[in-house]
Design an enzyme around this catalytic site. Structure first.
Site, short mmCIF file in Angstrom:
data_model
loop_
_atom_site.label_atom_id
_atom_site.label_comp_id
_atom_site.label_asym_id
_atom_site.label_seq_id
_atom_site.Cartn_x
_atom_site.Cartn_y
_atom_site.Cartn_z
N LEU A 45 -29.93 -65.91 24.93
CA LEU A 45 -29.03 -65.13 25.65
C LEU A 45 -28.29 -64.02 25.06
O LEU A 45 -28.26 -64.21 23.87
CB LEU A 45 -28.04 -66.05 26.46
CG LEU A 45 -28.46 -67.11 27.35
CD1 LEU A 45 -27.35 -68.02 27.83
CD2 LEU A 45 -29.11 -66.58 28.68
N SER A 46 -27.71 -63.04 25.63
CA SER A 46 -27.03 -62.08 24.91
C SER A 46 -25.77 -62.54 24.03
O SER A 46 -25.60 -61.92 23.06
CB SER A 46 -26.50 -60.74 25.98
OG SER A 46 -25.62 -61.51 26.80
N GLU A 47 -25.45 -63.69 24.45
CA GLU A 47 -24.17 -64.24 23.66
C GLU A 47 -24.21 -65.87 23.65
O GLU A 47 -24.37 -66.41 24.86
CB GLU A 47 -22.80 -63.70 24.03
CG GLU A 47 -22.76 -62.26 23.77
CD GLU A 47 -22.65 -61.78 22.26
OE1 GLU A 47 -22.39 -62.47 21.35
OE2 GLU A 47 -22.62 -60.74 22.16
N THR A 48 -23.89 -66.33 22.49
CA THR A 48 -23.44 -67.77 22.76
C THR A 48 -22.24 -67.87 22.23
O THR A 48 -21.92 -67.54 20.96
CB THR A 48 -24.46 -68.67 21.76
OG1 THR A 48 -25.74 -68.62 22.52
CG2 THR A 48 -24.03 -70.19 21.69
N CYS A 75 -16.82 -60.12 21.97
CA CYS A 75 -17.58 -60.19 23.23
C CYS A 75 -16.84 -60.74 24.10
O CYS A 75 -16.27 -61.87 24.07
CB CYS A 75 -18.66 -61.21 22.90
SG CYS A 75 -19.72 -61.47 24.35
#
Length: 261
Positions: A45-48, A75
């Site tokens: 995903l774009s961020e964790t 983020c």
């Protein structure tokens, strides 16, 4: 192997499969950096977002963010997602590389406070060519990493942008943000960040830390709505309060489970 709870949350979303998906992994203690990076790559995903209980008095949790390829200094949507999972009372406070970030309840919405970026007009050689644009007014934000706003004439022009992602990645920008007055919302934008492993980010809180002060000056008011015109789309309620940007919206948890390590 040890099971670790993990959640996937669509942030700035009115319903599942819209907004920006982020994984949230609450921990008792930090895992090794290489393990957290591997988990983020596995999630793809774009961020964790990873959290641990904070030992300081000014925050409830320490928070770090990883894309599939690197750790990033700020983020917004993953902070928003983490808050949706961890908030217990009226607000939750996160200690981060970008200072203490607070997310508060407001009825059925959440409102997140981010530091507002200041901007200056400056040329960025090769940027318009990488975005395949003939013209655009360029502004650089003063955040922790290089973020650039490119002002376009209208929402149709924003939607039409088709970057050369290889060329854009070579510029090593944290965020390249194209924006214009919106058709239904007050403003519209799209956000590209191939240098951190994401060609186009669906809905980007960090980008609005720059967009909100940028547009507040141009609109002549401190509160307005914003559309991020990605394929998934997301709508944010935006407010500039002094040196803080307040972003409001909803979040939807779509997955709950365990990561086996």
């Amino acid at each position: 192997m040890t099971p670790h709870p993990i959640f996937q949350v669509d942030a700035f979303a009115e319903k599942p499969f819209t907004g920006n998906p982020a994984a949230v992994m609450p921990l008792d203690h930090w895992l090794p950096d290489e393990v957290m990076q591997a988990i983020a790559a596995e999630n793809n995903l774009s961020e964790t977002a990873f959290t641990v209980p904070s030992e300081g008095d000014d925050a409830d949790y320490d928070l770090r963010w990883f894309t599939p390829t690197t750790e990033v200094p700020l983020c917004g949507h993953a902070t928003f997602a983490a808050a949706d999972i961890l908030i217990k009372g009226s607000e939750v406070r996160f200690s981060t590389q970008s200072g203490v970030l607070t997310v508060a309840r407001d009825g059925d919405m959440l409102r997140m406070s981010l530091p507002a970026f200041t901007l200056e007009s400056r040329e960025v050689p090769g940027l318009l060519e990488a975005l395949r644009l003939d013209q655009g007014e360029i502004h650089i934000a003063d955040g922790a990493e290089p973020a650039v706003i490119i002002l376009l004439p209208d929402e149709q022009a924003v939607r039409a942008v088709k970057p050369d992602f290889k060329a854009l990645k070579a510029l090593n920008l944290f965020l390249a943000i194209v924006t214009a007055p919106g058709a239904e919302q007050d403003i519209a934008s799209r956000v590209f960040c191939p240098s951190v492993g994401i060609d186009e980010d669906p809905v980007t809180g960090a980008a609005h830390a720059a967009l909100v002060p940028f547009w507040a000056e141009r609109l002549g008011r401190y509160r307005f709505t914003a559309l991020q015109a990605s394929k998934r789309t997301g709508v944010l309620d935006c407010e500039l309060k002094g040196d803080r940007v307040i972003l409001g919206g909803h979040a939807v948890t779509v997955i709950e489970g365990y990561f086996q390590i």
